[in-house]
Enzyme design. Structure first.
Site, PDB file in Angstrom:
ATOM      1  N   CYS A  84      43.902  27.007 136.652  1.00 43.42           N
ATOM      2  CA  CYS A  84      43.950  25.853 137.835  1.00 43.42           C
ATOM      3  C   CYS A  84      43.045  26.283 138.925  1.00 43.42           C
ATOM      4  O   CYS A  84      42.502  27.342 139.064  1.00 43.42           O
ATOM      5  CB  CYS A  84      45.624  25.947 138.012  1.00 43.42           C
ATOM      6  N   CYS A 353      36.813  38.351 138.764  1.00 43.49           N
ATOM      7  CA  CYS A 353      36.453  37.900 137.357  1.00 43.49           C
ATOM      8  C   CYS A 353      35.011  37.732 137.219  1.00 43.49           C
ATOM      9  O   CYS A 353      34.551  36.743 137.955  1.00 43.49           O
ATOM     10  CB  CYS A 353      37.341  36.493 137.280  1.00 43.49           C
ATOM     11  N   CYS A 557      35.830  42.375 137.002  1.00 38.92           N
ATOM     12  CA  CYS A 557      36.471  42.504 135.641  1.00 38.92           C
ATOM     13  C   CYS A 557      35.707  41.899 134.515  1.00 38.92           C
ATOM     14  O   CYS A 557      35.254  40.949 134.518  1.00 38.92           O
ATOM     15  CB  CYS A 557      38.036  41.521 135.522  1.00 38.92           C
TER      16      CYS A 557
END
Length: 575
Positions: A84, A353, A557
């Site tokens: 989202c 990320c 990550c």
């Protein structure tokens, strides 16, 4: 063309002479035979068992198995989906404001539509009443949910919005965000991007205090957890910053939050910085005379906070900065300020990320002081150094691989040319219910520019391969258009592991990288060669030009690529 000195050449399987070329029907027959052989290979035990082990030595514990609420994720998708996007806006100065806050939020969500197409919602407040907010939520795309009538009801001087794709809860209207709850201290609204790593223990804690939960959504869990008193108690009404900090200490991964009270908005980013969140300033419309001014010198008519900065210019806002990992920021009519910063557990590195750069973010967004497009361009350059192949042209699968393709072309000196024409009126391929229909969807989605393709040896760049369903039909399309050779280059490493932090990566059994190495995959999809960017190469491309205010804390990550999860595996995968 000779490869530049900075790249390593791979031998091209050139078929440029008439003597070497086989008749077309023989070539097709050979490829058909090869494909049948690879299909048999894929179904054999050697390739139905992932290349990366999933069990302990005794074979009884599958570390990465998806069960419970995650069971069945990715079943109907051929690609990746983000969970989202969140957005918030508040007007400065006198209220009621002249800025149409609901319209600003709606346009902000449109710019974040790529992060979720399942449902959306907007909640606004006029800043006067602590008992009620104006709310409109629904299933579907943003332009179908927010009509003129619904927008007229969303009056307010501040508000938050959300666009969603589910992983942790079902696709139902009850799970639409933002979540709104009525507390003894007034109404509270929360929008969340990410997925809690330790939601089971937090759920038990909330339930043990007599609080009921109506959904399996992490976002509702967060909302209800914020309604609980912090451990040190409260002397004079709710201490919302203390409650937020307590939640962050209980759940360090993974989320970006926008939290709205009667007259203020809090922005929160997890201590690892795993999910993105940034701040923008709404500036006067007479911006022409201010174009060269620094953003901090421009007057503020309002403030916005968003998962990405890509929509700021379209709403008359300017990018200011990122919310730092672990930071709690407060947005009021007076401006923005940092309330607190929660450090990473055990002084670990941050873990933004890395796939935001590769796939999820819009290319005009800014992360860590650099534009996503520039990073993708650098990924293409690095890919050329690692996996050069002699060819006539470089092209991309539009639009996801275009920036990397330009980088590859610039590094090698090869000519860039478009070879695929995209039909923008065909839905995304992941919504089709079967592999066969997905592959037919690919054929409808693209056409080949035969004049650019015929007789050419081409390098085709894409950002990633998930199941391998999409690239094969594209290669066939290009060969049917007359391509002599098709070399696939992927501007990211192979996906090998599931994500537990808000990305809908399919199960390990479905990831083609766990079944076939690059040579086998090239044969399977019908390419002359196939190569990925290395993990180290991706890190190098991402960190080359990033702004490093705290170098010892910088980290990304790469769990879906390496299996190295920043906060460890979830405490209980059977959610």
């Amino acid at each position: 063309m000779d490869p530049p000195s900075s790249v390593t050449a791979l031998t091209s399987t050139s078929r440029s002479t008439a003597d070497d070329q086989q008749p077309v029907d023989k070539v097709g027959e050979q490829r058909s035979t090869d494909h049948a052989a690879v299909d048999e290979m894929l179904n054999s035990k050697a390739f139905t068992v992932p290349r990366v082990p999933t069990a302990d030595d005794d074979g009884t514990v599958e570390k990465y198995k998806l069960t419970g609420k995650r069971l069945g994720r990715g079943v109907a998708e051929s690609g990746l989906t983000h969970e989202c996007g969140v957005f918030g806006a508040i007007a400065t100065g006198e209220w009621p404001t002249q800025i149409d806050i609901s319209q600003v939020i709606c346009l902000g969500l449109v710019a974040l539509q790529h992060r979720g197409q399942e449902s959306a919602g907007i909640v606004t407040s006029e800043g006067k009443c602590a008992k009620n907010f104006n709310v409109h939520k629904g299933m579907g795309m943003i332009n179908n949910i927010f009509t003129d009538d619904s927008m007229k009801k969303l009056k307010g001087n501040l508000g938050i919005g959300h666009t969603r794709y589910s992983t942790s809860a079902a696709s139902e209207e009850v799970n639409c965000q933002p979540f709104v709850v009525h507390t003894a201290h007034g109404v509270l609204a929360v929008a969340h991007n990410g997925e809690l790593l330790n939601c089971e223990s937090l759920r038990k804690d909330v339930l043990s205090r007599g609080v009921g939960l109506s959904t399996h959504s992490d976002s509702e869990l967060i909302t209800q957890a914020l309604c609980l008193n912090p451990p040190d108690g409260e002397d004079d009404g709710p201490d919302w910053p203390a409650r937020i900090k307590h939640l962050m200490q209980l759940a360090p991964l993974s989320y970006s939050l926008v939290i709205m009270l009667k007259d203020k908005i809090y922005g929160v980013r997890d201590p690892y910085g795993n999910r993105p969140l940034c701040i923008g300033k709404i500036v006067p419309l007479s911006i022409g005379s201010y174009r060269q001014e620094k953003v901090d010198k421009l007057a503020a008519e309002g403030w916005v906070i968003s998962s990405e900065s890509c929509g700021f210019l379209s709403i008359g806002a300017r990018y200011v900065r990122e919310v730092q990992p672990g930071e709690i920021v407060e947005l009021t009519r007076e401006g923005i300020k940092t309330i607190d910063i929660v450090e990473c557990p055990e002084n670990r590195r941050h873990a933004f990320c890395i796939f935001e750069y590769v796939y999820f973010a819009r290319s005009d967004s800014i992360f860590e002081g650099q534009m996503v497009y520039s990073v993708r361009l650098q990924c293409g350059r690095q890919l050329a150094r690692e996996a050069y192949v002699d060819a006539d042209i470089v092209s991309s699968v539009p639009e996801s691989g275009t920036a990397a393709a330009h980088g590859y072309a610039r590094e090698t000196g090869l000519h860039f040319a478009e070879v695929l024409c995209k039909n923008r009126y065909v839905g995304r391929t992941f919504i089709q219910p079967s592999t066969r229909l997905r592959q037919l969807g690919v054929a409808k989605k693209f056409g080949a520019l035969s004049e650019n393709v015929s007789g050419k040896r081409l390098v085709l760049i894409d950002d990633s391969i998930v199941r391998g369903n999409t690239i094969g039909p594209i290669i066939k399309l290009l060969r049917d258009a007359g391509a002599r050779e098709v070399h696939i280059r992927i501007a990211s490493p192979p996906l090998l592991y599931p994500c537990y932090m808000g990305i809908n990566i399919p199960t390990r059994e479905e990831l083609i990288g766990n079944k076939l190495n690059p040579e086998e995959l090239a044969k399977y999809v019908g390419a002359d060669s196939l190569a990925y960017l290395s993990v180290d190469g991706l890190r190098k491309a991402v960190q080359l030009n990033m702004r490093k205010s705290n170098p010892e804390k910088v980290g990304h990550c790469t769990a879906c690529l390496t299996g190295d999860y920043p906060g460890g595996l979830p405490e209980d995968l059977d959610w």
